[in-house]
Scaffold this motif. Structure first.
Motif: not given
Length: 318
Positions: A20-21, A23-26, A52-53, A61-62
């Motif tokens: 998930x992280x 995707x957030x970085x992108x 998210x998971x 998650x973050x």
């Protein structure tokens, strides 16, 4: 144009927090590169609580990330600065919307529908891997058993699709100042010397040069991003070097030994930040007209950004 994050597209579909992280970085990189996305991608104030998971919601998650900069940037976006669509929610007398028979009234999808009903341009962004990897997203206005109408909302579900939308919307720069500002927004791994604007100010503005310049800067940005955390080269870094930094038709090369000697003073640039002189024979090439982009090479392993010291006409003309 506004894009609204589809809250319903977070359904514990990610196999791990790390996935998930990524995707957030992108998404964060795209927000840095594109003013249109930074200003137009709206989320809800409750997005950070979305699952998210199997074991984590968005916020959890973050917070598990070891990357302090990532934690700060993401939480600043979804918990502090937004933009949040609730701050300018469109009014609707019959305020009930469904997506796939699920109540979407108080989600980004519902707000996209409200915006369209008042005549505004709106799309949705859905996280990939749930049940929303398609377009258009059909949103029912009113109860599904007694609908008032249906709206087909353009939906994107990858960063590349969002970037393509942004490029279509972002007007081409009209002068060199706009070029430099655009470059600073799009390429956050590159730093630009303050004297570049002065160099370009006296040069004719040629759209083709701008197009090629952005291509050169894009490769340099990808090079810096592709390196491993310790500065060593990844497989992707080596691919970029093989493709763009070697061979007769390479986009980037160093000056010949003769040019290094004859033009050493002109190829040496004073850094306004640290006052140091930097010899930069390496450059990116634009052939017609002959423009060059000069930078120090190779990068030191600890460097996180690459400094661009010169953008302008070819220096080594004899």
């Amino acid at each position: 144009m506004k894009w609204f994050v589809n809250d319903l597209s977070l359904q514990r579909q990610f196999g791990s927090d790390h996935e998930f992280l990524g995707v957030l970085q992108d998404l964060l990189r795209l927000r840095h590169k594109s003013a249109a996305v930074a200003e137009g991608l709206h989320c809800s104030k409750s997005l950070r609580e979305a699952p998210v998971t199997a074991h984590s919601n968005f916020r959890e998650a973050v917070q598990k990330s070891a990357d302090q900069n990532l934690r700060r940037a993401v939480l600043e976006w979804v918990a502090s600065k937004g933009p949040f669509w609730e701050d300018s929610r469109a009014a609707n007398a019959d305020d009930y919307f469904e997506v796939q028979t699920i109540d979407a009234t108080d989600t980004g999808a519902g707000e996209a529908a409200r915006q369209i009903l008042i005549g505004a341009a709106a799309s949705t962004y859905s996280f990939q891997g749930a049940a929303y990897d398609y377009s258009p997203l059909r949103i029912t206005h009113g109860l599904s058993e007694a609908p008032l109408g249906q709206l087909d909302v353009t939906n994107v579900w990858t960063v590349d699709q969002l970037l393509a939308d942004a490029h279509r919307l972002e007007a081409a720069p009209q002068n060199w100042e706009q070029v430099i500002e655009r470059a600073k927004r799009r390429f956050d791994r590159l730093a630009f010397s303050s004297n570049i604007s002065e160099i370009l100010r006296g040069e004719p503005f040629i759209p083709y040069v701008v197009e090629r310049l952005f291509e050169l800067l894009r490769v340099l940005q990808e090079f810096v991003e592709s390196r491993n955390a310790d500065g060593t080269y990844s497989t992707e870094t080596q691919r970029l070097i093989n493709e763009h930094f070697s061979g007769e038709k390479a986009w980037f090369s160093g000056e010949s030994d003769g040019n290094e000697n004859d033009f050493r003073s002109k190829l040496t640039f004073r850094d306004s930040d640290d006052g140091e002189d930097h010899f930069c024979p390496w450059h990116g090439k634009i052939k017609t007209p002959q423009f060059r982009v000069h930078f120090p090479w190779p990068m030191e392993s600890a460097q996180k950004t690459l400094k661009i010291f010169y953008i302008g006409p070819k220096i080594t003309k004899k």
